[in-house]
Write an enzyme that holds these catalytic residues in place. Structure first.
Site, PDB file in Angstrom:
ATOM      1  N   TYR A  84       0.834  -1.208   0.000  1.00 59.17           N
ATOM      2  CA  TYR A  84       0.000   0.000   0.000  1.00 59.17           C
ATOM      3  C   TYR A  84       0.865   1.253   0.000  1.00 59.17           C
ATOM      4  CZ  TYR A  84      -3.855   3.139   0.888  1.00 59.17           C
ATOM      5  OH  TYR A  84      -4.778   4.144   0.760  1.00 59.17           O
ATOM      6  N   PHE A  95     -19.589  14.827 -25.336  1.00 63.61           N
ATOM      7  CA  PHE A  95     -19.252  13.981 -26.487  1.00 63.61           C
ATOM      8  C   PHE A  95     -19.159  12.501 -26.130  1.00 63.61           C
ATOM      9  CE2 PHE A  95     -14.891  13.513 -25.079  1.00 63.61           C
ATOM     10  CZ  PHE A  95     -14.708  14.651 -24.301  1.00 63.61           C
ATOM     11  N   ASP A 109       1.056  20.607 -20.345  1.00 57.98           N
ATOM     12  CA  ASP A 109       0.295  19.378 -20.538  1.00 57.98           C
ATOM     13  C   ASP A 109       1.238  18.482 -21.331  1.00 57.98           C
ATOM     14  OD1 ASP A 109      -1.197  17.227 -21.325  1.00 57.98           O
ATOM     15  OD2 ASP A 109      -3.021  18.377 -21.708  1.00 57.98           O
ATOM     16  N   LYS A 128      -0.711   7.768 -23.299  1.00 61.85           N
ATOM     17  CA  LYS A 128      -0.376   8.136 -24.681  1.00 61.85           C
ATOM     18  C   LYS A 128       1.070   7.740 -24.981  1.00 61.85           C
ATOM     19  CE  LYS A 128      -4.426  10.249 -24.252  1.00 61.85           C
ATOM     20  NZ  LYS A 128      -4.666  11.561 -23.750  1.00 61.85           N
ATOM     21  N   ARG A 139     -14.014  15.602 -33.371  1.00 57.34           N
ATOM     22  CA  ARG A 139     -13.370  16.666 -32.619  1.00 57.34           C
ATOM     23  C   ARG A 139     -13.856  17.971 -33.237  1.00 57.34           C
ATOM     24  NH1 ARG A 139     -13.037  14.832 -28.032  1.00 57.34           N
ATOM     25  NH2 ARG A 139     -11.309  13.574 -27.359  1.00 57.34           N
ATOM     26  N   PHE A 181      -8.067  21.619 -24.042  1.00 58.15           N
ATOM     27  CA  PHE A 181      -8.328  20.188 -24.168  1.00 58.15           C
ATOM     28  C   PHE A 181      -9.541  19.887 -23.288  1.00 58.15           C
ATOM     29  CE2 PHE A 181      -8.126  15.711 -23.119  1.00 58.15           C
ATOM     30  CZ  PHE A 181      -8.198  15.208 -24.394  1.00 58.15           C
ATOM     31  N   THR A 182     -10.364  18.956 -23.726  1.00 52.10           N
ATOM     32  CA  THR A 182     -11.669  18.699 -23.099  1.00 52.10           C
ATOM     33  C   THR A 182     -11.587  18.551 -21.577  1.00 52.10           C
ATOM     34  OG1 THR A 182     -11.358  16.363 -23.603  1.00 52.10           O
ATOM     35  CG2 THR A 182     -12.663  17.644 -25.162  1.00 52.10           C
TER      36      THR A 182
HETATM   37  C1  LIG Z   1      -5.757  12.351 -23.042  1.00 51.74           C
HETATM   38  C2  LIG Z   1      -5.383  13.739 -22.726  1.00 51.74           C
HETATM   39  C3  LIG Z   1      -5.574  14.283 -21.444  1.00 51.74           C
HETATM   40  C4  LIG Z   1      -6.309  13.553 -20.345  1.00 51.74           C
HETATM   41  O1  LIG Z   1      -5.713  12.393 -19.958  1.00 51.74           O
HETATM   42  P1  LIG Z   1      -6.525  11.078 -19.524  1.00 51.74           P
HETATM   43  O2  LIG Z   1      -5.449  10.098 -19.228  1.00 51.74           O
HETATM   44  O3  LIG Z   1      -7.403  10.690 -20.663  1.00 51.74           O
HETATM   45  O4  LIG Z   1      -7.326  11.440 -18.319  1.00 51.74           O
HETATM   46  C5  LIG Z   1      -5.110  15.565 -21.218  1.00 51.74           C
HETATM   47  N1  LIG Z   1      -4.538  16.296 -22.191  1.00 51.74           N
HETATM   48  C6  LIG Z   1      -4.370  15.822 -23.432  1.00 51.74           C
HETATM   49  C7  LIG Z   1      -3.721  16.677 -24.470  1.00 51.74           C
HETATM   50  C8  LIG Z   1      -4.795  14.529 -23.747  1.00 51.74           C
HETATM   51  O5  LIG Z   1      -4.644  14.092 -25.001  1.00 51.74           O
END
Ligand SMILES: *Cc1c(COP(=O)(O)O)cnc(C)c1O
Length: 460
Positions: A75, A452, A218, A261, A385, A127-128
């Site tokens: 943990y 979305f 980011d 990613k 998008r 970004f969303t």
């Molecule tokens: C995917 C993404 C996020 C969010 O990350 P999650 O792992 O999906 O929560 C933030 N910024 C960008 C540019 C992304 O592509």
């Protein structure tokens, strides 16, 4: 070093395969309707080639899978956490690491730590999930990306850049004390995967620092961005992706990052910073939302896989192959006259839906329609998008009509082969030839947050 100078040739071989289902067009018509014409609501097993997202859809290496067996599931104080901390420092150079279950977990921590209600949060396009967390905290997002980013056919090599004039104008208008921080996305997902130059990062950092404003990166696709700097910006051609990445981060104060990613994993993320007090606050908060500060919602094995993936992807030839795949697909579409966002992005190819379907207005969700048609035609899943993703203005409640109304063909890492990309290109070209038959959509269910993901539509 290279045996071949064709970076499209895979720098790996395939050890395990996952069979995919072949379906008929009638079947796909039926399931698309059942899914409310939203590609997020389709079942994965009904998809032949899945280009919905490059998030968490990557193939891990044997090195990563082997690391999964070394999960220390204690943990507290898991050894995988310390390995991850070292890997993050080696690649990004930030002093403090706060692990999270994925990127949005980190966005929540940073937003809550740095935003006071009513403050402004500039960023190089939204970004969303990032914007949603900023707004949830009472922040006001302000777009300060260069104008070129909103023009799909402007071929500037660094269309992700911050417009320093717009940033400075905002500081003058609202006062530096009313700016929580600036988010710099590298690369800019919704602009089509466009990178930010080192010169721009440096200048943004200098301007922000002069006014006591923090720069939060980011860093979700920062390795792709570093590769673009290497091949596009003078003076970086002989530096490695790893060296460039560290230099990029040196112009910032901290980062949020989705591990799903560039790190070739299926889950994970982190927040990072140099400031001790900010780290203390985030570490205090992470126990509330994610888990203890040494796992942040991840299993030990997931932290190990993410750390190993991070070290793997921070290599020049890995990124060269990644970018070569999206360029292969993009160039096939360009050759057939398909309108796509230029330059071709790193993590995917973005089709300009308004040019593709000129007879379907944005009010009828042009890109959403195209994403559905592509699935029904060929079993290829993509994502909207455009208007659906952009949502509504948080003050007026009106729908935002972004200049970029696109369908993204996102490319999972190490998953698809050249023939798969050929199939995708043929399908898009077929649709384009028969575009007159396409119809728009109307939204019949609209969720309150990040609509979305779950919105439902009917054909007009
Ligand atoms: C995917 C993404 C996020 C969010 O990350 P999650 O792992 O999906 O929560 C933030 N910024 C960008 C540019 C992304 O592509």
């Amino acid at each position: 070093m290279a045996l071949t100078n064709n970076p499209m040739a895979e720098p790996y071989k395939i050890k395990m395969v996952e069979p995919v289902k072949i379906t008929t067009k009638e079947y796909r018509e039926k399931v698309a309707k059942e899914a409310g014409y939203n590609t997020f609501l389709l079942r994965s097993e009904d998809v032949y080639i899945d280009l919905l997202t490059d998030s968490g859809t990557n193939a891990m290496s044997e090195y990563q899978w082997a690391g999964m067996m070394l999960g220390d599931e204690a943990y507290a104080g898991s050894k995988n956490y310390y390995f991850l901390e070292n890997a993050m420092y080696e690649c990004f150079g930030y002093k403090h690491l706060v692990p999270t279950h994925q990127g949005r977990g980190a966005e929540n921590l940073v937003s809550q730590t740095l935003i006071k209600p009513g403050q402004y949060v500039p960023g190089n396009m939204y970004f969303t999930t990032t914007r949603a967390h900023q707004e949830l905290q009472g922040g006001n997002f302000v777009d300060v990306i260069v104008d070129a980013a909103h023009d799909p056919y402007n071929t500037d090599p660094f269309k992700g850049n911050v417009d320093l004039q717009k940033f400075e104008d905002l500081i003058k208008k609202v006062g530096a004390e009313n700016i929580a921080y600036i988010t710099v996305g590298v690369t800019v997902n919704l602009a089509g995967g466009q990178p930010v130059s080192m010169a721009n990062l440096k200048a943004t950092g200098e301007l922000a620092r002069k006014h006591g404003i923090k720069v939060i990166l980011d860093a979700t696709r920062a390795m792709e961005n570093a590769y673009y700097i290497k091949v596009r910006e003078n003076g970086y051609e002989n530096k490695s992706v790893k060296e460039i990445l560290k230099e990029m981060c040196s112009h910032t104060d901290g980062a949020t990052c989705s591990g799903k990613k560039d790190f070739h994993t299926n889950i994970g993320g982190f927040a990072a910073c140099n400031d001790d007090e900010m780290a203390l606050k985030m570490r205090n908060m992470v126990v509330l939302y994610e888990g203890l500060q040494t796992y942040g919602g991840m299993a030990g094995r997931d932290m190990e896989a993410m750390a190993r993936g991070m070290l793997e992807s921070c290599q020049d030839h890995v990124m060269a192959h990644r970018i070569a795949q999206s360029e292969y697909l993009g160039n096939k579409l360009i050759a057939a006259g398909i309108p796509i966002v230029l330059p071709i992005g790193g993590h995917g190819v973005f089709i300009d839906a308004l040019k593709f379907y000129p007879h379907i207005p944005q009010e009828q969700y042009t890109a959403q329609s195209l994403a559905n048609d592509l699935y029904v035609h060929a079993g290829v899943r993509s994502v909207e998008r455009g208007t659906v993703s952009a949502g509504r203005n948080k003050d007026t409640g009106e729908e935002i009509r972004p200049k970029l109304e696109t369908v993204r063909l996102a490319i999972p890492r190490r998953v698809y082969t050249q023939s798969h990309f050929d199939v995708v290109a043929e399908a898009v070209i077929d649709l384009y030839k028969n575009r007159d038959q396409a119809r728009g959509l109307k939204m019949v269910y609209e969720p309150k947050y990040l609509r979305f993901f779950q919105a439902r539509f009917e054909k007009l």
